[in-house]
Scaffold this active site. Sequence first.
Site, mmCIF file in Angstrom:
data_model
loop_
_atom_site.group_PDB
_atom_site.id
_atom_site.type_symbol
_atom_site.label_atom_id
_atom_site.label_comp_id
_atom_site.label_asym_id
_atom_site.label_seq_id
_atom_site.Cartn_x
_atom_site.Cartn_y
_atom_site.Cartn_z
ATOM 1 N N SER A 2 0.912 -1.230 -0.097
ATOM 2 C CA SER A 2 0.041 -0.134 0.050
ATOM 3 C C SER A 2 0.908 1.031 0.051
ATOM 4 O O SER A 2 1.584 1.382 -0.885
ATOM 5 C CB SER A 2 -0.846 0.007 1.203
ATOM 6 N N HIS A 28 -7.658 -5.605 0.809
ATOM 7 C CA HIS A 28 -6.399 -4.656 0.796
ATOM 8 C C HIS A 28 -5.330 -4.994 2.064
ATOM 9 O O HIS A 28 -4.219 -5.060 1.822
ATOM 10 C CB HIS A 28 -6.877 -3.137 1.040
#
Length: 397
Positions: free
Chosen positions: A168, A373
């Site tokens: 990320s 995620h």
Amino acid sequence: MNLLVVFLSFTLLAVSSANPLAKHDEDADLTVPELITKYGYPAEEHHVITEDGYILTLHRIPHGKNPNKSLGKIAFLQHGVLSSSADWIITGPSHGLGYILADEGYDVWMGNARGNKLSRNHTSLNPDKDSQFWNFSWHQIGLIDLPTMIDYVLEVTNQTELYYIGHSQGTTTFYVMTSMLPEYNAKIKAQFSLAPIAYMNHMTSPLLHIIAFWTGPLDLLLQLIGINEFLPSNEFMALVGDILCGDDDITQILCSNVLFAICGFSPSEMNATILPALMGHTPAGASVMQIIHYGQEVISGGFRQYDFGLGNWDHYHSWTPPLYDLSQITTPVYLFYSHNDWLAAEQDVLRLCKGLGNACAGKFIVSDNGFNHLDYMFGIHAPEYVYNRVISLMARH
Ligand SMILES: *[C@@H]1O[C@H](CO)[C@@H](O)[C@H](O)[C@H]1NC(C)=O
Ligand SMILES: *[C@@H]1O[C@H](CO)[C@@H](O)[C@H](O)[C@H]1NC(C)=O
Ligand SMILES: *[C@@H]1O[C@H](CO)[C@@H](O)[C@H](O)[C@H]1NC(C)=O
Ligand SMILES: *[C@@H]1O[C@H](CO)[C@@H](O)[C@H](O)[C@H]1NC(C)=O
Ligand SMILES: *[C@@H]1O[C@H](CO)[C@@H](O)[C@H](O)[C@H]1NC(C)=O
């Protein structure tokens, strides 16, 4: 809805203490090196000071359970927003990428970006008193923290190159570094982007949409009340939990955590045993500007520097912020993404790959439709779906 948005947005900035819903468990209170040694691995802690005075903490697992199995190669791991080096080891030896790479023979180094709770220190600024401490976005993390940590690791190990694995924001900051300081491409053998974030206008996180919608006013508010740490209040998180999440125990615990509230989660990938430890180490802290900078990405659709509004002229001599020039990136980059990722949407990842040109060395979609995620860190199947492929690709470089 509008009133709600206003309420959510403005309570977001209220300062609060630790999350009261976090359950306690021994691992929640252990430091990263204590956790690593608890599982029988060697651990080191290092500190490095950036040119602008931030004191950053690095953790190292110099080798795995068998010290004789050493490749003499470095794996540098960089966490995402609101996270820390704990991400890579919190799920334990069979699941944590830090341990897995150490057992493969890598010398594993795990960075911590300025402002997270492990790098919340400065040679002259006090994070609790000085707004100036929080006057940074992920731009500075990519431009200053990463090169400082990477140079330090290469110096200590007397090596010239390393493998970089980012999750990320750990990918965003890598693209910032290698586009702004192209000489760093030569120091990275290959880069592995888990849930890559450069372009964000297709992301689907409801909470980040709310934040992005208020990015302009939030920025104004910031100028009024001062630049600050991102610390959503307990009241705010309880509200988010009620609105966005179901009411069984696990989802309530997860939704009360701002990291999971922003990123979402897949109940089927979540190992309930590690939840208390996870809640003890995340969220690990960030600046409001980091979050606003992502909100700006959602609105603008560009991968560009911080938007200071009318201040752009002073900062950039331009009314719009400069774009990060992806064509400067020459390190082979491998992109790992998934359909259920609320932040790294497929269209945005494909656009990134195009922008990287020849540097986009491969892209892999996780076939499991539930993979989200944060599952790149915490998902039960992360080794099977992602890490095994990363390790076999590393061996090719
Ligand atoms: C590592 O190598 C040393 C010497 O070659 C040997 O004595 C030792 O048993 C080995 N350790 C392991 C865990 O294989
Ligand atoms: C859940 O975590 C515990 C503790 O790390 C571990 O022993 C167990 O194997 C994990 N379960 C799954 C399904 O991965
Ligand atoms: C911050 O850094 C100083 C050294 O400049 C050190 O003495 C102090 O213990 C550190 N504080 C924390 C909370 O780590
Ligand atoms: C934040 O840092 C910038 C330089 O990057 C400076 O121009 C600005 O005045 C600082 N803002 C505050 C509130 O300290
Ligand atoms: C560092 O590596 C170089 C070769 O890359 C070698 O010549 C030198 O002796 C090494 N220095 C140390 C302190 O190990």
